[in-house]
Design a protein around this motif. Structure first.
Motif, PDB file in Angstrom:
ATOM      1  N   SER A   1      -9.377  -0.035   2.141  1.00  0.00           N
ATOM      2  CA  SER A   1      -8.584  -1.044   1.737  1.00  0.00           C
ATOM      3  C   SER A   1      -8.710  -2.012   3.079  1.00  0.00           C
ATOM      4  CB  SER A   1      -7.266  -0.761   1.559  1.00  0.00           C
ATOM      5  OG  SER A   1      -6.325  -0.659   2.914  1.00  0.00           O
TER       6      SER A   1
ATOM      7  N   PHE B   1       1.456   3.115  -2.283  1.00  0.00           N
ATOM      8  CA  PHE B   1       1.161   4.187  -3.110  1.00  0.00           C
ATOM      9  C   PHE B   1       0.102   5.312  -2.150  1.00  0.00           C
ATOM     10  CE2 PHE B   1      -3.306   3.030  -4.080  1.00  0.00           C
ATOM     11  CZ  PHE B   1      -3.483   1.694  -3.551  1.00  0.00           C
ATOM     12  N   ILE B   2      -0.532   4.665  -1.147  1.00  0.00           N
ATOM     13  CA  ILE B   2      -1.306   5.230  -0.135  1.00  0.00           C
ATOM     14  C   ILE B   2      -0.375   5.797   1.052  1.00  0.00           C
ATOM     15  CG2 ILE B   2      -3.428   5.117   1.533  1.00  0.00           C
ATOM     16  CD1 ILE B   2      -4.505   2.985  -0.264  1.00  0.00           C
TER      17      ILE B   2
ATOM     18  N   LEU C   1       0.947  -1.266   0.047  1.00  0.00           N
ATOM     19  CA  LEU C   1      -0.004   0.032   0.158  1.00  0.00           C
ATOM     20  C   LEU C   1       0.967   1.210   0.196  1.00  0.00           C
ATOM     21  CD1 LEU C   1      -2.783  -0.862   2.459  1.00  0.00           C
ATOM     22  CD2 LEU C   1      -3.042  -1.015   0.166  1.00  0.00           C
TER      23      LEU C   1
ATOM     24  N   LEU D   1      -7.720  -6.729  -8.971  1.00  0.00           N
ATOM     25  CA  LEU D   1      -7.557  -5.638  -8.014  1.00  0.00           C
ATOM     26  C   LEU D   1      -6.157  -4.804  -8.379  1.00  0.00           C
ATOM     27  CD1 LEU D   1      -8.797  -4.704  -5.455  1.00  0.00           C
ATOM     28  CD2 LEU D   1      -7.157  -5.853  -4.310  1.00  0.00           C
ATOM     29  N   SER D   2      -5.374  -5.609  -8.929  1.00  0.00           N
ATOM     30  CA  SER D   2      -4.010  -5.069  -9.663  1.00  0.00           C
ATOM     31  C   SER D   2      -4.252  -4.400 -10.761  1.00  0.00           C
ATOM     32  CB  SER D   2      -2.818  -5.965  -9.347  1.00  0.00           C
ATOM     33  OG  SER D   2      -3.160  -7.174  -9.986  1.00  0.00           O
TER      34      SER D   2
ATOM     35  N   LEU E   1      -6.948  -2.223 -11.120  1.00  0.00           N
ATOM     36  CA  LEU E   1      -7.409  -1.178 -10.639  1.00  0.00           C
ATOM     37  C   LEU E   1      -6.656  -0.275  -9.939  1.00  0.00           C
ATOM     38  CD1 LEU E   1     -10.883  -2.466  -9.344  1.00  0.00           C
ATOM     39  CD2 LEU E   1     -10.619  -1.329 -11.472  1.00  0.00           C
ATOM     40  N   VAL E   2      -5.889  -0.795  -9.111  1.00  0.00           N
ATOM     41  CA  VAL E   2      -4.917   0.075  -8.326  1.00  0.00           C
ATOM     42  C   VAL E   2      -3.333  -0.603  -8.481  1.00  0.00           C
ATOM     43  CG1 VAL E   2      -6.453   0.852  -6.506  1.00  0.00           C
ATOM     44  CG2 VAL E   2      -5.656  -1.477  -6.266  1.00  0.00           C
ATOM     45  N   PRO E   3      -2.355   0.237  -8.129  1.00  0.00           N
ATOM     46  CA  PRO E   3      -0.993  -0.375  -8.559  1.00  0.00           C
ATOM     47  C   PRO E   3      -0.545  -1.140  -7.110  1.00  0.00           C
ATOM     48  CG  PRO E   3      -1.040   2.045  -7.606  1.00  0.00           C
ATOM     49  CD  PRO E   3      -2.563   1.732  -7.835  1.00  0.00           C
ATOM     50  N   ILE E   4      -1.110  -2.276  -7.036  1.00  0.00           N
ATOM     51  CA  ILE E   4      -0.837  -3.400  -6.000  1.00  0.00           C
ATOM     52  C   ILE E   4      -0.428  -4.706  -6.819  1.00  0.00           C
ATOM     53  CG2 ILE E   4      -2.030  -2.207  -4.309  1.00  0.00           C
ATOM     54  CD1 ILE E   4      -3.879  -4.651  -4.187  1.00  0.00           C
TER      55      ILE E   4
ATOM     56  N   LEU F   1      -8.769   6.328   1.650  1.00  0.00           N
ATOM     57  CA  LEU F   1      -8.479   5.047   0.769  1.00  0.00           C
ATOM     58  C   LEU F   1      -7.758   3.983   1.749  1.00  0.00           C
ATOM     59  CD1 LEU F   1      -6.327   6.576  -2.298  1.00  0.00           C
ATOM     60  CD2 LEU F   1      -8.494   5.343  -2.473  1.00  0.00           C
TER      61      LEU F   1
ATOM     62  N   ARG G   1      -6.055  10.098   1.406  1.00  0.00           N
ATOM     63  CA  ARG G   1      -5.345   8.855   1.735  1.00  0.00           C
ATOM     64  C   ARG G   1      -5.705   8.231   2.752  1.00  0.00           C
ATOM     65  NH1 ARG G   1       0.720   8.909  -0.421  1.00  0.00           N
ATOM     66  NH2 ARG G   1       0.679  10.691  -1.551  1.00  0.00           N
TER      67      ARG G   1
END
Ligand SMILES: CC(C)(COP(=O)(O)OP(=O)(O)OC[C@H]1O[C@@H](n2cnc3c(N)ncnc32)[C@H](O)[C@@H]1OP(=O)(O)O)[C@@H](O)C(=O)NCCC(=O)NCCS
Length: 203
Positions: free
Chosen positions: A104, A34-35, A32, A178-179, A181-184, A100, A97
């Motif tokens: 999560s 990026f958050i 996480l 999921l990856s 949609l978001v950079p994980i 978010l 953040r």
């Protein structure tokens, strides 16, 4: 190599906790970043909001050598307030953040008992420390009436996947959507069904 006895302790039962342990626990959740930012930043955001009743620590004569963090009844190892996020990123960025991060955390609502994190110091690996922590995690789950333990592991983390397979975890689903949609990284959802300790029949 001679295996040293390991003592597993629920962190909330300790009268004193070394600050280094808080630093270690907050260094997790790298996916996480990026958050939550880098390790230093994660520590500033989360350290004051650790729920120590959701953390097991493995000790040997050298000190703390591993920890497991878990989540059930919507309470995991971290409950930070918005203030450190606002301090770190300003009102707008911090609120975003924080929101978010809370989303999560909510994403895990459907797990009855969730193994949130497990880590052993490099020097103490392959000596059964994580196995002892996992055993204690399963006892916590059974103790609160749960019959399965679930977790997410990064698909590329082959060591952890081997460890969990060794302990009877099976793959439920791969969450590659999921990856997208978001950079994980892509994660695999694993589950182990627990057998409650057999009761001694009363005479
Ligand atoms: C994965 C991790 C927790 C394992 O801890 P550990 O204390 O070394 O594990 P154990 O000694 O209890 O291992 C039990 C068994 O799991 C398997 N296993 C553990 N680590 C392994 C590795 N690196 N490669 C292959 N198999 C492994 C083995 O079958 C091992 O039994 P053996 O040593 O008799 O062959 C540790 O490597 C770690 O902290 N990694 C970094 C953090 C991490 O990836 N955590 C999991 C995130 S979900």
């Amino acid at each position: 190599m001679q295996r040293e006895p390991v003592q597993i302790v629920l962190a909330s039962s300790l009268s004193e906790r070394e600050p280094a342990i808080a630093r270690w626990i907050t260094s997790g959740r790298g996916s996480l970043a990026f958050i939550l930012g880098d390790e230093e930043c994660r520590h500033r955001l989360l350290a004051d909001g650790i729920n120590w009743d959701r953390v097991l620590i493995a000790y040997c004569s050298e000190g703390a050598i591993g920890y497991a963090a878990f989540k059930h009844h919507r309470r995991g190892p971290f409950s930070p307030g918005p203030a450190p996020f606002v301090r770190e990123f300003g009102w707008l960025g911090g609120s975003l953040r924080y929101g978010l991060f809370m989303i999560s955390e909510c994403r895990e609502w459907y797990y009855g008992f969730y193994l949130y994190g497990l880590r052993v110091r490099k020097v103490a690996r392959r000596q059964g420390v994580a196995s002892a922590l996992l055993q204690a995690v399963c006892e916590q789950a059974l103790g609160c009436g749960q019959e399965k333990v679930e977790l997410e592991v990064q698909a590329k983390n082959l060591a952890a996947r081997t460890f969990y397979a060794h302990h009877g975890f099976v793959s439920i689903r791969t969450m590659s959507w999921l990856s997208r949609l978001v950079p994980i990284p892509t994660v695999i959802n694993l589950r182990r069904t627990l057998s409650p300790p057999s009761r001694v029949p009363s005479k």
